[in-house]
Design an enzyme around this catalytic site. Sequence first.
Site, mmCIF file in Angstrom:
data_model
loop_
_atom_site.group_PDB
_atom_site.id
_atom_site.type_symbol
_atom_site.label_atom_id
_atom_site.label_comp_id
_atom_site.label_asym_id
_atom_site.label_seq_id
_atom_site.Cartn_x
_atom_site.Cartn_y
_atom_site.Cartn_z
ATOM 1 N N ARG A 51 0.600 -0.842 0.275
ATOM 2 C CA ARG A 51 -0.257 -0.370 0.080
ATOM 3 C C ARG A 51 0.632 1.086 0.333
ATOM 4 O O ARG A 51 2.095 1.526 0.105
ATOM 5 C CB ARG A 51 -1.353 0.206 1.044
ATOM 6 C CG ARG A 51 -0.430 -0.264 2.508
ATOM 7 C CD ARG A 51 -0.255 0.396 2.903
ATOM 8 N NE ARG A 51 0.501 1.786 3.767
ATOM 9 C CZ ARG A 51 1.335 2.569 3.695
ATOM 10 N NH1 ARG A 51 2.635 1.611 3.778
ATOM 11 N NH2 ARG A 51 0.943 3.294 3.783
ATOM 12 N N ALA A 53 1.109 5.256 -2.337
ATOM 13 C CA ALA A 53 0.534 5.431 -3.718
ATOM 14 C C ALA A 53 1.780 5.380 -4.351
ATOM 15 O O ALA A 53 1.943 4.271 -5.560
ATOM 16 C CB ALA A 53 0.390 7.126 -3.554
ATOM 17 N N GLN A 197 -1.983 2.412 10.029
ATOM 18 C CA GLN A 197 -0.448 2.785 9.459
ATOM 19 C C GLN A 197 0.971 3.085 10.275
ATOM 20 O O GLN A 197 1.619 2.500 10.036
ATOM 21 C CB GLN A 197 -0.652 3.058 8.086
ATOM 22 C CG GLN A 197 -1.504 2.169 6.630
ATOM 23 C CD GLN A 197 -3.000 3.076 6.856
ATOM 24 O OE1 GLN A 197 -3.367 3.038 8.356
ATOM 25 N NE2 GLN A 197 -3.465 2.604 6.143
ATOM 26 N N ASP A 238 -1.644 10.862 -2.338
ATOM 27 C CA ASP A 238 -2.532 8.839 -3.303
ATOM 28 C C ASP A 238 -2.391 10.146 -4.450
ATOM 29 O O ASP A 238 -2.413 9.474 -5.503
ATOM 30 C CB ASP A 238 -3.585 8.750 -2.722
ATOM 31 C CG ASP A 238 -3.242 7.874 -1.428
ATOM 32 O OD1 ASP A 238 -3.190 8.620 -0.591
ATOM 33 O OD2 ASP A 238 -2.871 6.622 -1.805
ATOM 34 N N ASN A 248 -5.016 12.782 0.509
ATOM 35 C CA ASN A 248 -3.774 11.759 1.162
ATOM 36 C C ASN A 248 -4.741 11.078 2.131
ATOM 37 O O ASN A 248 -6.136 10.932 2.189
ATOM 38 C CB ASN A 248 -3.284 12.002 2.051
ATOM 39 C CG ASN A 248 -2.000 11.416 3.176
ATOM 40 O OD1 ASN A 248 -1.561 10.859 2.041
ATOM 41 N ND2 ASN A 248 -1.757 11.353 4.260
ATOM 42 N N LYS A 249 -4.447 9.620 3.137
ATOM 43 C CA LYS A 249 -5.162 9.099 4.063
ATOM 44 C C LYS A 249 -6.335 10.000 4.553
ATOM 45 O O LYS A 249 -5.740 10.956 4.980
ATOM 46 C CB LYS A 249 -3.971 7.860 5.316
ATOM 47 C CG LYS A 249 -4.568 7.638 5.927
ATOM 48 C CD LYS A 249 -5.884 7.119 6.196
ATOM 49 C CE LYS A 249 -5.133 6.179 4.974
ATOM 50 N NZ LYS A 249 -6.239 5.022 4.147
#
Length: 348
Positions: A51, A53, A197, A238, A248-249
Amino acid sequence: MNKKYDTIRPIVWQDDHLELLDQRILPGEYKFISYTEVKPVADAIRDMVVRGAPAIGITAAYGVVLAARHRYAGNPDNWLQGMQADFATLAASRPTAVNLFWAIERMQRCCAGIQGDPEPRLLEEAHAILQEDIAANYHMGELGASLIEPGSGVLTHCNAGALATGGYGTALGVIRSAWAQGKITEVHADETRPWMQGARLTAWELLQDSIPVDLNTDGAAAWLMKQGKVQWVIVGSDRIAANGDVANKIGTYNLAVLAKHHGIKFMVAAPTSTIDMSVACGEDIPIESRDSSEILSLGGQKLAAQGAGAWNPVFDVTPAELVDAIVTETGVVERPNRQKMSELMEKS
Ligand code: MRU
């Protein structure tokens, strides 16, 4: 190269096959899985074996190599026609990180000019994508670190490190470089629900390289900032839209709003392969939603009250006006807007 702080490589081409470090089971277990076919590679991306990007893009490039091997063995005269289904399989794995589509398109262009066995040429291209990514991360590390004042604390979110790239990392590349220069006093990482993460991956990889890290719950960020413990929030992305909006996250947008309120700087480190000039603004970026079970359970254990639903978008969009700097391998864009982003992309 700063080898002392760069020991992790999650994507390895071993002899004739692809090996991916299984990020679902870190930090408890350190195990690689072998891949020889494209469909399992696409599944590995969807299921989060790999995982982040840039890592997704690199993996897809190697997936194209494996696909071409099989297509050529089955039909040497018309292997490329069969590949269209393989490109589609890879592209359907995850929707938000544009690096995936960037890498597939680059491999597709490469396929178009090949005579005879495609594998050697495609393997060379996939290796180039991997090596260029690591080189870009080193360059971004230097550029990003140059923005940081000595004596700074930093906060990061999710994992934008070696594990999310070919190696060294984007946001964590900046943190590694600034740490090596003695500029950083403390590194904080959000746990990053629901996949953890930050707790599982960022903490593990920084500790592998002997960089101390303190975890905080995602909800503690405002209070951390209020204490004056961090001067920069540093994250990856991403997909960055043409106007500088940053996907992003999930939780990144929260941090940007909080940073603005507390007078803390907000940096996004991402290679130009993350910039999508075909998307005008953040609203047009496809945001992946994943299964509600990721929120309702943790590590296979039920967490939530029976019967509760869950809303699980896994990315959000931070408006460009909340971003102090986008750091790429081509240069730094301070206070991004449409014009500055297109000037940057003309240079790349
Ligand atoms: O769902 P994930 O773990 O793939 O999300 C990853 C992120 O949001 C990263 O911050 C982003 O991909 C940048 S990685 C250098």
